[in-house]
Design a protein around this motif. Structure first.
Motif, PDB file in Angstrom:
ATOM      1  N   TYR A 198       0.844  -1.195   0.000  1.00  0.00           N
ATOM      2  CA  TYR A 198       0.000   0.000   0.000  1.00  0.00           C
ATOM      3  C   TYR A 198       0.878   1.243   0.000  1.00  0.00           C
ATOM      4  O   TYR A 198       1.799   1.362   0.818  1.00  0.00           O
ATOM      5  N   ALA A 201       2.498   5.708  -5.909  1.00  0.00           N
ATOM      6  CA  ALA A 201       3.052   4.987  -7.049  1.00  0.00           C
ATOM      7  C   ALA A 201       4.557   4.758  -6.923  1.00  0.00           C
ATOM      8  O   ALA A 201       5.048   3.664  -7.235  1.00  0.00           O
ATOM      9  N   ASP A 202       5.303   5.760  -6.468  1.00  0.00           N
ATOM     10  CA  ASP A 202       6.754   5.581  -6.376  1.00  0.00           C
ATOM     11  C   ASP A 202       7.120   4.543  -5.329  1.00  0.00           C
ATOM     12  O   ASP A 202       8.107   3.809  -5.476  1.00  0.00           O
ATOM     13  N   LEU A 204       5.250   1.876  -4.601  1.00  0.00           N
ATOM     14  CA  LEU A 204       4.976   0.572  -5.200  1.00  0.00           C
ATOM     15  C   LEU A 204       6.112   0.143  -6.118  1.00  0.00           C
ATOM     16  O   LEU A 204       6.482  -1.040  -6.155  1.00  0.00           O
ATOM     17  N   ASP A 205       6.694   1.095  -6.848  1.00  0.00           N
ATOM     18  CA  ASP A 205       7.843   0.773  -7.692  1.00  0.00           C
ATOM     19  C   ASP A 205       9.019   0.293  -6.837  1.00  0.00           C
ATOM     20  O   ASP A 205       9.694  -0.694  -7.174  1.00  0.00           O
ATOM     21  N   ALA A 223      -2.087  -5.277  -4.065  1.00  0.00           N
ATOM     22  CA  ALA A 223      -1.493  -3.944  -4.004  1.00  0.00           C
ATOM     23  C   ALA A 223      -2.532  -2.871  -4.270  1.00  0.00           C
ATOM     24  O   ALA A 223      -3.416  -3.041  -5.113  1.00  0.00           O
ATOM     25  N   GLU A 224      -2.408  -1.760  -3.549  1.00  0.00           N
ATOM     26  CA  GLU A 224      -3.273  -0.602  -3.752  1.00  0.00           C
ATOM     27  C   GLU A 224      -2.390   0.618  -4.009  1.00  0.00           C
ATOM     28  O   GLU A 224      -1.589   1.002  -3.155  1.00  0.00           O
ATOM     29  N   ASN A 225      -2.558   1.188  -5.208  1.00  0.00           N
ATOM     30  CA  ASN A 225      -1.789   2.366  -5.598  1.00  0.00           C
ATOM     31  C   ASN A 225      -2.589   3.608  -5.238  1.00  0.00           C
ATOM     32  O   ASN A 225      -3.689   3.816  -5.736  1.00  0.00           O
ATOM     33  N   SER A 229       2.605  10.677  -5.828  1.00  0.00           N
ATOM     34  CA  SER A 229       2.918  11.232  -4.504  1.00  0.00           C
ATOM     35  C   SER A 229       2.910  12.754  -4.557  1.00  0.00           C
ATOM     36  O   SER A 229       2.974  13.354  -5.616  1.00  0.00           O
TER      37      SER A 229
END
Length: 229
Positions: A198, A201-202, A204-205, A223-225, A229
């Motif tokens: 969770y 986006a950065d 999760l990368d 996963a939750e995007n 940021s």
């Protein structure tokens, strides 16, 4: 559940520029830790909506008569965690709510939620700590194993994370990039179970990179995007 006005029971600070809102569970609300809801507020006469992920371990069905049955998983309240951006259009308004105020709630939404897995591995960045701590608490309460890896330079919910550690969960907090922290790498190499990720986006990368280096496949994660940021 269609949008419903719910009562704010409490607002409390849980970290730097971070608050937790305890909201009254509306009738027929059926959600799981890790799902999210749409919150609506009237700010200067304008309706504004944003999504917030649940951060409580007990977020289940409330009966249509307004009562809740905790023996079947019911809970009278549920919680969302809000990172407060002073320049934001809704989060400062939410932080200023008081007990007895109301907000609009619609949902729940999302597929990245806890389903009773016997072992969970939770990676959280920034506001992702909300669902991570909620799922971790639920898993431990169910007698299951939990690993929480949390990246933030101003951590929130530290009291709940300490309590999770005291109850046997593995908790690693870092303000460094995941791949640069040896404690994180070692923890992930040894961790087994359902992956949850969770954050923005950065994050999760970064989580995908750290998981790959530790022998895990990000494709297996729920996963939750949270967006840019």
């Amino acid at each position: 559940m269609d949008e419903t006005e719910v009562v704010v029971r409490a607002v409390r600070e849980v970290g730097e520029d971070t608050v937790a809102l305890e909201l009254e569970t509306p009738p027929a609300f059926d959600a799981r830790p890790g799902q999210f809801v749409q919150i609506r507020g009237e700010v200067d006469g304008e309706a504004i909506t944003r999504h917030y992920t649940l951060s409580s371990p007990d977020v289940f069905e409330s009966r249509s008569n307004g009562s809740s049955d905790e023996s079947e998983g019911g809970a009278e309240t549920f919680e969302i965690t809000v990172g407060v951006d002073p320049e934001g259009d809704l989060s400062p308004w939410l932080a200023d709510r008081e007990a007895g105020d109301t907000v609009g709630v619609d949902g729940p939404y999302g597929e990245a939620y806890y389903e009773g897995e016997e072992s969970v591995v939770l990676l959280a960045g920034g506001p992702g700590v909300g669902p991570a701590v909620g799922i971790g608490e639920r898993a431990v309460a169910d007698g299951h194993d939990a690993v929480v890896v949390y990246q933030d330079d101003a951590p929130a919910h530290e009291d709940r994370l300490r309590a999770l550690s005291d109850r046997g969960a593995t908790v690693v907090m870092t303000d460094r990039a995941l791949a640069d922290d040896e404690r994180v790498r070692e923890t992930l190499r040894e961790a087994t179970g359902q992956l949850f990720v969770y954050g923005f986006a950065d994050f999760l990368d970064a989580a995908e990179e750290a998981l790959a280096e530790s022998g895990h496949d990000f494709a297996d994660a729920k996963a939750e995007n949270f967006g840019p940021s």
